[in-house]
Design an enzyme around this catalytic site. Structure first.
Site, PDB file in Angstrom:
ATOM      1  N   ASP A   1      39.227  57.213 -71.119  1.00 24.36           N
ATOM      2  CA  ASP A   1      40.420  56.322 -70.935  1.00 24.36           C
ATOM      3  C   ASP A   1      40.828  55.942 -69.752  1.00 24.36           C
ATOM      4  O   ASP A   1      41.327  56.793 -68.972  1.00 24.36           O
ATOM      5  CB  ASP A   1      41.468  57.498 -71.692  1.00 24.36           C
ATOM      6  CG  ASP A   1      42.994  56.462 -71.621  1.00 24.36           C
ATOM      7  OD1 ASP A   1      42.929  55.453 -71.014  1.00 24.36           O
ATOM      8  OD2 ASP A   1      43.804  57.105 -72.236  1.00 24.36           O
TER       9      ASP A   1
ATOM     10  N   TYR B   1      47.159  62.457 -70.974  1.00 25.35           N
ATOM     11  CA  TYR B   1      48.220  61.515 -71.814  1.00 25.35           C
ATOM     12  C   TYR B   1      47.131  60.427 -72.042  1.00 25.35           C
ATOM     13  O   TYR B   1      46.465  59.599 -71.284  1.00 25.35           O
ATOM     14  CB  TYR B   1      49.224  61.066 -70.651  1.00 25.35           C
ATOM     15  CG  TYR B   1      50.221  60.070 -71.391  1.00 25.35           C
ATOM     16  CD1 TYR B   1      51.199  60.452 -72.159  1.00 25.35           C
ATOM     17  CD2 TYR B   1      50.032  58.681 -71.088  1.00 25.35           C
ATOM     18  CE1 TYR B   1      51.761  59.060 -72.681  1.00 25.35           C
ATOM     19  CE2 TYR B   1      50.607  57.507 -71.519  1.00 25.35           C
ATOM     20  CZ  TYR B   1      51.643  57.963 -72.091  1.00 25.35           C
ATOM     21  OH  TYR B   1      52.376  56.958 -72.857  1.00 25.35           O
TER      22      TYR B   1
ATOM     23  N   TYR C   1      61.505  55.922 -72.185  1.00 20.48           N
ATOM     24  CA  TYR C   1      61.425  57.368 -71.504  1.00 20.48           C
ATOM     25  C   TYR C   1      62.617  57.151 -70.748  1.00 20.48           C
ATOM     26  O   TYR C   1      62.681  57.473 -69.370  1.00 20.48           O
ATOM     27  CB  TYR C   1      60.295  57.067 -70.697  1.00 20.48           C
ATOM     28  CG  TYR C   1      59.050  57.859 -71.384  1.00 20.48           C
ATOM     29  CD1 TYR C   1      58.685  59.170 -71.684  1.00 20.48           C
ATOM     30  CD2 TYR C   1      57.982  56.722 -71.929  1.00 20.48           C
ATOM     31  CE1 TYR C   1      57.671  59.523 -72.138  1.00 20.48           C
ATOM     32  CE2 TYR C   1      56.858  57.181 -72.843  1.00 20.48           C
ATOM     33  CZ  TYR C   1      56.773  58.409 -72.768  1.00 20.48           C
ATOM     34  OH  TYR C   1      55.783  59.048 -73.495  1.00 20.48           O
TER      35      TYR C   1
ATOM     36  N   LYS D   1      45.764  48.736 -68.226  1.00 14.22           N
ATOM     37  CA  LYS D   1      47.084  48.251 -67.547  1.00 14.22           C
ATOM     38  C   LYS D   1      46.822  47.270 -66.605  1.00 14.22           C
ATOM     39  O   LYS D   1      47.402  46.257 -66.503  1.00 14.22           O
ATOM     40  CB  LYS D   1      47.347  49.681 -66.719  1.00 14.22           C
ATOM     41  CG  LYS D   1      48.290  50.516 -67.737  1.00 14.22           C
ATOM     42  CD  LYS D   1      48.778  51.646 -66.905  1.00 14.22           C
ATOM     43  CE  LYS D   1      49.953  52.436 -67.765  1.00 14.22           C
ATOM     44  NZ  LYS D   1      49.512  53.625 -68.374  1.00 14.22           N
TER      45      LYS D   1
HETATM   46  C1  LIG Z   1      49.546  54.440 -69.712  1.00 14.70           C
HETATM   47  C2  LIG Z   1      48.501  54.944 -70.451  1.00 14.70           C
HETATM   48  C3  LIG Z   1      48.183  54.782 -71.777  1.00 14.70           C
HETATM   49  C4  LIG Z   1      49.092  53.902 -72.753  1.00 14.70           C
HETATM   50  O1  LIG Z   1      49.157  52.568 -72.491  1.00 14.70           O
HETATM   51  P1  LIG Z   1      50.265  51.755 -72.920  1.00 14.70           P
HETATM   52  O2  LIG Z   1      50.102  50.344 -72.325  1.00 14.70           O
HETATM   53  O3  LIG Z   1      51.558  52.162 -72.265  1.00 14.70           O
HETATM   54  O4  LIG Z   1      50.197  51.634 -74.497  1.00 14.70           O
HETATM   55  C5  LIG Z   1      46.992  55.291 -72.211  1.00 14.70           C
HETATM   56  N1  LIG Z   1      46.122  56.120 -71.400  1.00 14.70           N
HETATM   57  C6  LIG Z   1      46.523  56.088 -70.115  1.00 14.70           C
HETATM   58  C7  LIG Z   1      45.529  56.850 -69.324  1.00 14.70           C
HETATM   59  C8  LIG Z   1      47.543  55.564 -69.454  1.00 14.70           C
HETATM   60  O5  LIG Z   1      47.934  55.850 -68.324  1.00 14.70           O
END
Ligand SMILES: *Cc1c(COP(=O)(O)O)cnc(C)c1O
Length: 445
Positions: free
Chosen positions: A254, A150, A23, A283
């Site tokens: 998510d 996202y 990015y 994360k």
């Molecule tokens: C960061 C993120 C992803 C992608 O995760 P990566 O480990 O960067 O592949 C998917 N969904 C959400 C809500 C995110 O914040």
């Protein structure tokens, strides 16, 4: 020039020659800062400068950098079993982690599928939902997501997040995903109910037309991260979940960003009072030490993949599925939520966010003040909004010069600190924002 400084220069020169950063427009980006160590909420560069990490290093660091408990668990596991194929074999760290995660999640979320990062956790969720309907003999080919959402950078995750605006170059690679308006809200927002009603009306229209073709709805619960920390109310998620249940459409949460304490509860689904059919976590899973993710589903979804033939099985797996060192890190990180007053520190962070926001809310350079647990955000008033707003890079430089790692998303300034942050450190972050509002934006636009 000290030797530390010349080493600093060497690393940057080699980086410029051989490394390609994520990015980043490499032609115009400032030189990357070589970081050599971290401790708690602080990062140190090779010239000895420190940076207060107010974004948990892209939202992953939960208990603090180089936390000794997680580091020790990793060292122990690395010396015992570093990796083993996860088809046909299993190991205690993966089994323990699956057991403890499911015991912490709402009842019903019982089956854990391991992968490596947030994007792959989302890919797995989409593939699970798609094949679930095929295995039941009622194939469905549509997904529904929220505007601005996202979900990661692999092709399926990009498709789910295609309205985020990040992926214009890849439109031809993506599959169709329908979208609903996200009823984003903020403190003293008087139009929130109207926005929620509009989203629900759009959902109901969609379900009437496409409900039988819709495999699943995917949403970032409570906070859309990359869209600019856009927040919605728990009430909306409860309404969404009830409507989808009535129409027999799967709900995917998510929680890659919102999981592990970010919203003030261990998971956003707790705070929303909703049990999704599938949840994605990554994360904060290993406290930011190692890449690892999980996609956890209800037993009824898992059961649809059971048959005598392989064609019903989930044909998905990664070389490093359930890496034992990653699982050991995640187990240690999970334990830390029960120690050192961790949950009380989340409350302290939210209280301090609210105090400082209340104080700054009069500022006419910003609006849409919002807080959800450990996340606080505000929008700078500029002509150019969104991720490509001019004001973002200028603010980032301004903060770095003051030893603060704050990385605005376009015209959105947000704080998302590691939970070990002290009150005085967090005040330093807010002081930086106050100064930025007073000075930088005085000549913005
Ligand atoms: C960061 C993120 C992803 C992608 O995760 P990566 O480990 O960067 O592949 C998917 N969904 C959400 C809500 C995110 O914040």
């Amino acid at each position: 020039m000290t030797s530390a400084n010349s080493h600093h220069g060497d690393i940057v020169a080699l980086d410029r020659r051989h490394v390609w950063h994520p990015y980043t427009q490499e032609q115009v980006a400032p030189e990357p800062i070589p970081i050599v160590s971290g401790q708690g909420a602080l990062l140190y560069d090779s010239a000895g400068r420190s940076y207060l990490d107010l974004i948990s290093s892209w939202w992953v660091t939960t208990h603090g950098h180089a936390h000794p408990v997680v580091a020790a668990a990793i060292a122990r596991q690395a010396q015992q079993l570093e990796q083993v194929i996860f088809a046909g074999m299993t190991h205690e760290p993966a089994v323990q982690l699956a057991t403890r995660l499911t015991s912490r999640l709402p009842a019903g979320l019982t089956r854990v599928f391991y992968s490596d990062d947030g994007s792959t956790a989302v890919e797995v969720a989409l593939k699970m939902a798609c094949q679930y309907w095929i295995n039941r003999g009622e194939p469905r080919n549509r997904f529904l997501a929220f505007e601005g959402g996202y979900h990661g950078d692999t092709v399926g995750a990009m498709s789910a997040g295609r309205s985020s605006g990040f992926f214009d170059a890849f439109q031809s690679m993506m599959f169709q995903v329908d979208t609903l308006p996200f009823p984003e809200t903020w403190i003293d927002d008087e139009t929130v109910e109207q926005k929620e009603q509009q989203s629900m009306a759009a959902l109901n229209r969609y379900l009437t037309e496409q409900g039988k073709n819709c495999a699943a709805v995917i949403v970032e619960p409570l906070v859309q991260g990359a869209a600019g920390m856009r927040m919605c109310r728990p009430e909306f998620l409860r309404c969404l979940a009830a409507t989808l249940k009535a129409h027999n459409v799967l709900l995917i949460f998510d929680e890659v960003m919102t999981g592990f304490g970010r919203t003030g509860a261990l998971f956003a689904c707790h705070k929303a009072g909703v049990t999704p059919d599938i949840i994605c976590l990554s994360k904060g899973l290993t406290s930011g030490f190692l890449p690892l993710s999980v996609t956890i589903c209800q037993e009824s979804i898992y059961a649809a993949f059971l048959a005598s033939g392989f064609d019903h099985a989930l044909a998905h797996g990664h070389s490093f599925t359930a890496n034992p060192i990653g699982c050991a890190a995640a187990l240690a990180s999970l334990e830390l939520f029960d120690r050192d007053n961790c949950m009380a520190r989340l409350v302290m962070i939210e209280r301090l966010h609210r105090e400082r926001l209340a104080d700054l809310a009069r500022h006419d350079k910003a609006h849409r003040w919002r807080v959800m647990g450990t996340i606080a955000a505000l929008d700078i008033r500029t002509d150019t909004t969104g991720y490509h707003s001019e004001v973002g890079p200028r603010l980032k430089r301004f903060f770095l010069e003051r030893g603060l790692l704050i990385r605005p998303l376009g015209n959105v300034i947000y704080l998302l600190p590691p939970y070990c942050i002290t009150e005085s450190e967090l005040h330093r972050g807010w002081n930086g924002i106050e100064e930025a509002l007073n000075r930088i934006t005085a000549n913005a636009n």
